[in-house]
Scaffold this active site. Structure first.
Site, PDB file in Angstrom:
ATOM      1  N   HIS A  73       0.830  -1.207   0.000  1.00  0.00           N
ATOM      2  CA  HIS A  73       0.000   0.000   0.000  1.00  0.00           C
ATOM      3  C   HIS A  73       0.865   1.257   0.000  1.00  0.00           C
ATOM      4  CE1 HIS A  73      -2.532   3.025   2.282  1.00  0.00           C
ATOM      5  NE2 HIS A  73      -3.245   2.803   1.189  1.00  0.00           N
ATOM      6  N   GLU A  76       2.086   1.719  -3.466  1.00  0.00           N
ATOM      7  CA  GLU A  76       1.007   2.220  -4.325  1.00  0.00           C
ATOM      8  C   GLU A  76       0.960   3.748  -4.289  1.00  0.00           C
ATOM      9  OE1 GLU A  76      -3.398   3.317  -3.616  1.00  0.00           O
ATOM     10  OE2 GLU A  76      -3.061   1.243  -2.986  1.00  0.00           O
ATOM     11  N   HIS A  77       1.090   4.325  -3.098  1.00  0.00           N
ATOM     12  CA  HIS A  77       1.120   5.782  -2.966  1.00  0.00           C
ATOM     13  C   HIS A  77       2.324   6.374  -3.693  1.00  0.00           C
ATOM     14  CE1 HIS A  77      -1.830   6.934   0.368  1.00  0.00           C
ATOM     15  NE2 HIS A  77      -2.040   5.642   0.165  1.00  0.00           N
ATOM     16  N   GLU A 153      -4.262   8.176   7.091  1.00  0.00           N
ATOM     17  CA  GLU A 153      -5.255   7.257   6.520  1.00  0.00           C
ATOM     18  C   GLU A 153      -5.602   6.152   7.515  1.00  0.00           C
ATOM     19  OE1 GLU A 153      -5.708   4.400   2.544  1.00  0.00           O
ATOM     20  OE2 GLU A 153      -4.033   5.810   2.706  1.00  0.00           O
TER      21      GLU A 153
END
Length: 448
Positions: A73, A76-77, A153
């Site tokens: 994740h 991905e950013h 997040e």
């Protein structure tokens, strides 16, 4: 001819292309395997004026070590933060300047990066997306910036108990298995994660045999292949000959822990509960019967649980059943959101409904309605290029071959009442586990 052009031209003769489906309800689906092992699969739908273009990598959160938890994740950013040719602003501005959109998501078993643009702008989208997937720089300053974003997040997720309760349930039943971990990672794993760790993960896992490029809309397959090859020529994904990665192993089956009760005390106005247990794995032949069963039990406003708990008794605003399927495991569960004082009654009714279905099964009328819901969901899901693109990639990654719409509908039509009831006896009659988030201290509520 440049070096990049010669590299693409010399390999073109070795690419293997075949037509998979010519579907009267869809379009022509074609698949090309490049010498590197990278796969390109497209669906040409001339009636549409947009194209969705996605780069899918068969790496997700379950492929991380405990220390790497959240790395997929995090990466991905970072891939949107800049390449050797483009800044983060360049990446977003090029897509948005033509009214397009781009985004990404990470799951437990794969990661997807995608753009949706007008058909005329597909060449630009191909170049941008192939650049960010193959040549991101992962600048140290960007790592620190995105670390802060991800920690925020994670904190936001903790403020959404209706979402968090599903993670609590997965952790309860999977324990320390990677399927039980948060996709985002935790503050304890994200805070110390270094650029070197992320870069090593990137270089090791983002390789051509593990990548599928999928596109759907008004396109020409051969043109897409040529543009992808040109965009990747000379990059790390323009690698020596290799075979595509195989499907994720489906054996041995992951064992779930049954009879677990996990309660998170949170000062919230509503309680959130998930009650469930083992489901079936992704390639299980009974997955179409499961879709029907799920619709009957808690898949819509006409379902048993919705009618009993919300419509007739008004005990919960939201109640539904759901199934999660992985290569070697699966979950089947019921979610309800209700006032804290109504949790015991909601749980009692849910358990009674599950026990009744396990014992007595469901009716032929309910099965017919559940089949209709499943078929409608499949077909209506093909109304946009994004869902078509996702279907292509998942068919390539997760299953042996994509099924045509007619094949999917035939599979659902072939489901029998006996098949649904046999599966219901297994899934609804098992020992359940429970996850609860709400304002509960020990002993406040009877959960078992």
């Amino acid at each position: 001819m440049t070096t990049r052009e010669r590299a693409g031209a010399s390999a073109s003769a070795r690419a293997v292309t075949r037509t998979l489906i010519t579907d009267p309800l869809g379009g022509t689906i074609r698949r090309t395997v490049l010498p590197s092992g990278l796969r390109i699969i497209t669906e040409a739908v001339p009636a549409m004026r947009s194209v969705s273009f996605g780069v899918w990598v068969s790496i997700g959160s379950r492929d991380e070590t405990p220390a790497q938890s959240g790395c997929s994740h995090f990466l991905e950013h970072l891939l949107f933060k800049g390449t050797k040719k483009r800044s983060a602003l360049d990446i977003s501005a090029q897509i948005e300047a033509v009214g397009g959109e781009t985004n990404a998501f990470t799951t437990k078993e794969y990661t997807c990066y995608y753009a949706r643009v007008l058909d005329a702008d597909l060449p630009m989208a191909v170049d941008v997306m192939c650049d960010l997937i193959s040549d991101s720089v992962l600048a140290p300053a960007d790592v620190e910036t995105e670390r802060g974003v991800i920690l925020e997040e994670i904190a936001m997720h903790e403020d959404e108990p209706g979402d968090e309760v599903h993670d609590l349930f997965a952790t309860a039943v999977y324990g320390k298995h990677p399927l039980g971990r948060l996709i985002s990672g935790t503050e304890e794993t994200i805070s110390p994660m270094t650029r070197r760790q992320i870069d090593t993960f990137y270089r090791r896992n983002y390789v051509a045999p593990s990548i599928v490029i999928a596109a759907a809309g008004n396109l020409d397959h051969n043109t897409v292949v040529r543009r992808v090859r040109a965009a990747l020529a000379g990059t790390v994904l323009d690698s020596p000959s290799a075979s595509p990665a195989g499907h994720r192993p489906s054996a041995p089956t992951v064992k779930l822990r049954s009879g677990q009760v996990s309660v998170s005390n949170k000062d919230s106005e509503q309680a959130h509960v998930v009650l469930g247990g083992a489901g079936i794995s992704r390639l299980d032949d009974r997955r179409f019967a499961l879709s029907v069963l799920n619709n009957v039990l808690g898949g819509g406003m006409s379902s048993r649980l919705f009618q009993e708990i919300r419509e007739q008794r008004g005990l919960a605003y939201s109640v539904y059943s759901y199934a999660s399927q992985f290569a070697d495991s699966g979950l089947f569960a019921v979610y309800a959101g209700c006032a804290p004082g109504k949790v015991e009654e909601v749980l009692d009714l849910t358990r009674t409904s599950l026990a009744t279905v396990a014992r007595d099964g469901v009716t032929a009328t309910e099965v017919a309605r559940g089949k209709g819901m499943a078929k409608g969901s499949y077909v209506l899901g093909l109304e946009d290029t994004g869902s078509r693109m996702s279907r292509l990639a998942k068919g390539e990654f997760l299953y042996d071959d994509p099924l045509s719409v007619d094949d999917l509908l035939a599979k659902v039509d072939a489901v029998t009442v006996d098949e649904v009831n046999t599966l219901a006896a297994e899934l609804c009659g098992q020992e359940m586990s429970l996850a609860v988030i709400g304002p509960f201290e020990d002993g406040d509520v009877r959960f078992s």
